[in-house]
Write a protein that holds these residues in place. Sequence first.
Motif, mmCIF file in Angstrom:
data_model
loop_
_atom_site.group_PDB
_atom_site.id
_atom_site.type_symbol
_atom_site.label_atom_id
_atom_site.label_comp_id
_atom_site.label_asym_id
_atom_site.label_seq_id
_atom_site.Cartn_x
_atom_site.Cartn_y
_atom_site.Cartn_z
ATOM 1 N N TRP A 163 -5.907 9.226 -6.883
ATOM 2 C CA TRP A 163 -6.848 7.457 -6.688
ATOM 3 C C TRP A 163 -7.609 7.374 -8.455
ATOM 4 C CZ3 TRP A 163 -3.862 3.936 -4.011
ATOM 5 C CH2 TRP A 163 -3.402 4.371 -2.993
ATOM 6 N N VAL A 191 5.452 12.779 -0.605
ATOM 7 C CA VAL A 191 6.517 12.503 -1.055
ATOM 8 C C VAL A 191 6.696 13.090 -1.911
ATOM 9 C CG1 VAL A 191 4.446 11.179 -2.635
ATOM 10 C CG2 VAL A 191 6.675 9.861 -2.758
ATOM 11 N N LYS A 204 15.318 7.409 1.012
ATOM 12 C CA LYS A 204 14.996 5.774 0.035
ATOM 13 C C LYS A 204 15.714 5.875 -1.255
ATOM 14 C CE LYS A 204 9.894 6.914 1.564
ATOM 15 N NZ LYS A 204 8.824 7.119 1.336
ATOM 16 N N LEU A 219 1.054 -1.452 0.215
ATOM 17 C CA LEU A 219 0.339 -0.241 0.007
ATOM 18 C C LEU A 219 0.827 1.571 0.075
ATOM 19 C CD1 LEU A 219 -3.066 0.135 -0.179
ATOM 20 C CD2 LEU A 219 -3.003 0.910 2.101
ATOM 21 N N VAL A 259 -5.540 4.965 -10.850
ATOM 22 C CA VAL A 259 -6.001 3.114 -10.370
ATOM 23 C C VAL A 259 -7.351 2.977 -11.214
ATOM 24 C CG1 VAL A 259 -6.018 1.201 -9.155
ATOM 25 C CG2 VAL A 259 -4.456 3.896 -8.767
ATOM 26 N N LEU A 261 2.368 1.809 -3.197
ATOM 27 C CA LEU A 261 1.508 2.106 -4.464
ATOM 28 C C LEU A 261 0.752 3.719 -4.166
ATOM 29 C CD1 LEU A 261 -0.526 1.087 -6.554
ATOM 30 C CD2 LEU A 261 -2.342 0.635 -4.836
ATOM 31 N N LYS A 262 0.547 4.264 -2.943
ATOM 32 C CA LYS A 262 0.366 5.604 -2.417
ATOM 33 C C LYS A 262 1.569 6.434 -2.776
ATOM 34 C CE LYS A 262 -2.112 5.629 2.031
ATOM 35 N NZ LYS A 262 -1.491 5.198 3.813
ATOM 36 N N GLU A 263 2.572 6.498 -2.694
ATOM 37 C CA GLU A 263 2.963 7.290 -2.740
ATOM 38 C C GLU A 263 3.585 7.669 -4.842
ATOM 39 O OE1 GLU A 263 7.334 5.654 -2.010
ATOM 40 O OE2 GLU A 263 7.122 5.962 0.016
#
Lengths: 646, 208
Positions: free
Chosen positions: B21, B174, B181, A479, B24, A482-484
Amino acid sequence: MKKEVWFGLTIMAAVVLAAFVLLPSPSMMSNGHLGLLMLALVVVAIMLGFPTAFTLMGMGMVFAWIAYRSQNPGLAVQQTLDLMVQRTYSVMSNDVLISIPLFVFMGYLIERANLIEKLFKSMHLATARIPGSLAVATIITCAIFATATGIVGAVVTLMGLLALPAMLRAGYGVQLSAGAITAGGCLGILIPPSVMLIVYGATAGVSVVKLYAGAFFPGLMLAGLYIAYVIILAKLKPSLAPPMSAEERRVPLPAFAEIVSSTVSKRVLPGLMGAIKGKRNAAVPMRTLLNHLFIALLPALAVVLIMGLVFLKVTAPVEPEVPEGVVAMGSAALGTVEEETANAGGLQEPEPESGLQEPPSEEATQAPAASVAAETEAVKPGAPIVAEPVAASERVPAPASFWIGLVSCAVALALFYAMFSFARLEIFKMLLGSFFPLAIMILAVLGTIVFGLATPTEAAAMGSMGGLVLAAAYRRLNLGVLKESVYLTAKTSAMVCWLFVGSSIFSAAFALLGGQEIINTWVLSMDMTPVQFMILAQIVIFLLGWPLEWTEIIVIFMPIFIPLLPHFGIDPLFFGLLVALNLQTAFLSPPVAMAAFYLKGVSPPHVTLNQIFAGMLPFMAIQVFAIILLYQFPAIGLWLPQLLYK
Amino acid sequence: MQKLLLAVDRISTFVGQLFSWLIVALTFMISWEVFSRYALDNPHPWAFDVMSMMYGSLFMMAGAYTLSKNGHVRGDVLYGFFPPRLQAGLDLTLYILFFIPGVFALAWAGYNYAADSWVINEHSNITANGPPVYPFKTIIPIAGALLLAQGLVEIVRCIVCLQQGKWPSRGEDVEEVDVEKLKEMVHVKDEDIARLDAFVVHPQESQK
C-alpha cells in the motif's frame, strides 16, 4: 521430449561447450577466466528455471568470496558480506528505479479502467476508410494501450478477445490478424514511458530522460511501419483484409443530428449555427445544440490556445538567464523554473490535440508539423526576426515562421471544418471519451519528463494519479480494483528490483574477478570496426533474447557491453535505443515469444500456434528493418535529445 | 504439513500486501510534493529521502510475498516443459545451493549493517538535517529473514512434490493476466470464441 526442450538443451550444451573450448586448463586459470566461467554458468543456471534474482545473488556471493580470498583470505567473508549489503542498499535507495513501481501502478490502473473496448471501437470507425482498417485500428489501439499500461500479456489477451473476433468475422486472414495483435501489443515495451528503458538507464548509467526523448520517434516509426505494411498488404491482397461495406461504416446519428443535417446542413458548423439562429428546429433543445457546438469547436479552441501560448513564448522579453529550451531537472534556478512551467506546462498538454484531433482529415499532419516548426523556432535563440512589432513595447516581435505556422494552422482548421460532418462529430465524440484521455495523459507524462519540468519519478507519480482519476472517471475505481492494482504493483516491482539486487551483486563479483578486462582485451584484439562491433553486439543480444527475458539480458549483459562502447566511439544512448528495438524483436521470435501464447489462450481452437507464429514473422522482419533504419539514420532517435539537451 | 506451509505463505502475503500500500502513499506524497513545490513554492527537503525509503521498503518487503506466489522471474524456456518431479529436484538443489546461503548472508550482513546504523544514530546526509536512516536499513534484515522463512517453505514444497509427483497448492492471489476476469471485463464468453471457429476453418478449406 518436446522440441522446445531440445532447443533449450542445445543452447545449454553450446554454452557449456564454448566455455570448455575457450577457457584454458584449470591449472592456468586466472581470476578473469573464473569470471567468464561464472558468466557461462549463470546462463546455464538461469535456463534451469530457478528464480533468476536468487541465482545471481548466490552465484555472485560465491564468486565474490573467491575473488576476495585470492587477495586476502582473512577478510574475505567480511568483505563479501559488506559488498552484498552495500549493493542491496544502493538498489534500495536508487533514484532511477524508484519510478518503476509508479509506472507499473499507473499501468495496472489504466488497464483496469477498461478503456480498451471503447478505444478499439472508436479507432475502428475513425479509420474506416483506410484499407485494412480493422488491422490498422488494432495496431493503433494496441500501441496506445500498451504504451499506457506496459503490460504485454494483458494487452495481447484483451485484443485477442476484442479485435481477433472482429477481424475474423470481417474475413481477415488469421495470420494477418494474429500478427497485428501480437506485434502491436509488444510496442508498449519500446514506446516511452516504458519500464525497459528505465531498467536500461539504471544499468547503463544513461539518463532516463534522454532515453525517453530518444525512444519516442523510433517507437512511432515502428508503429508507422506496421501500419504501412498492413495498408500495403490490404491494397495488394484485398482477400486478406476485405474493406468494410458502407453499411458497416455507417455511424448511427442521434435524433437531433438527423434533424439538423436533413433540414439545415450536413456539415456540423453551419448546421449547428443555423439551427441555433433560426427557429426552424423547435424540436431540438438549445442545450444539446450548444453542447455539441462546444465539442465541435474544441479543435479550434485547442489551436488558438496553442498558438497563443507559442506567441507569448516567442515574443517573451529576452531575459539574460532564461534557460534555452529546457535544462535538465534541478539545474535551473527556482524563478526561471516557475516561469517555464507557466509557459511550457500549458504548451505541452494541448499540443496533442491539435495534431490528433483531426483523424478524418488528410490535412491533419499539416497542423502539428506547423506548430512543431513554430515551436522549434521558439526554442532556437536568435531566429530570424522579421514580422511587425507587437503591442507590448518590451516584447520581441514574432518571427516569420510563427505567422506561417499560424496561417497553415488556420488553413488546416478551415479544411477540417469543411469536411466535418455529423457522422464525423459522432466519431469525434467517441474518440474524446477513449482516445484523447489516454493520449493526453501519455503525452503529458512524457512531455513533463522530456522538457525537464519534472523528474521521471515525479512524472510517474503524476501518471499514477492520472490513472486513479481515469479509473474513477470511468467508474471502475473501487476497493477491489485498487487492491488488485496495488498487489500486482508490489509483485512486479519486487520481481524487477530483486533482480537488480541479485545482478548488482553478480556484476560486482564479475568486476572483482576481472572478467570484464578479459572480454575487453579479447574484443579489442579482434580489431573490429565500430560497425562490425555494433552488428556483433546486436546479434549476440538477439540470440540471448531467445532463452532469456529482457530484464535478465539488460541487467546481466549490458554491464559487459557498456564499457566497450567508448573504445568504438558509440553513444550509450544510441546503443540503448538499438538494444530496446532489438529486444522488442525477441518478444516476437518463435518459439518462445510470450505474446503468441497469450493470444493462443483466447483464440478459437482451430487457430494454431504455428499460424500465430507465421503471422508474427513479417512484423519481425519489419523490426529488423527498423533497426537497420535507425542504424543508418541515427537522427531518428538522436534528433530530439540533441535538440533538447545540447 | 500443508497447513504450516500455508501459514507461512499467509504471513509473507500479509506483510507484502501491507507494505504494497506504500505505492498509494508514494503516489500521493510525490504528487503533493510537486504541487507544493510548483504551486505553493514550498519544497520539503526531506521529500527525496522519504520517497526512496518508501520505494525501498515496498519492494524489499514484497520479496517474500512475490516468492510465495511464485512471481519471481525465471528462465522458463526449459523449465515449463519439465515434469513436476524434475522441476522440484532442480529447484531443491538450487534453493540449497544458491538461495539459502545467499539470502542468509544478506540477512546476516543486513543485521550488522543496520545495527551499526542504530549505534551511530545515522541520519541521511543528502540534505542537511536529513531524516533518520536506521529504520530503513533495518528493512534489509527483516526482509531477508522473511525471505529465508519463505525459502524454507519452498524447500518443503519441493520435497513434497518429489514425494507426490505434483506441486502442492499455493494460496490464491490476483494474477497479472487473469483471462477469465479479462473476458468478463470486455463481455466475451467462451461460446463466442468457439463460434468463431467457423471463420477460421472455412477459409483454409477453400484454399485447399
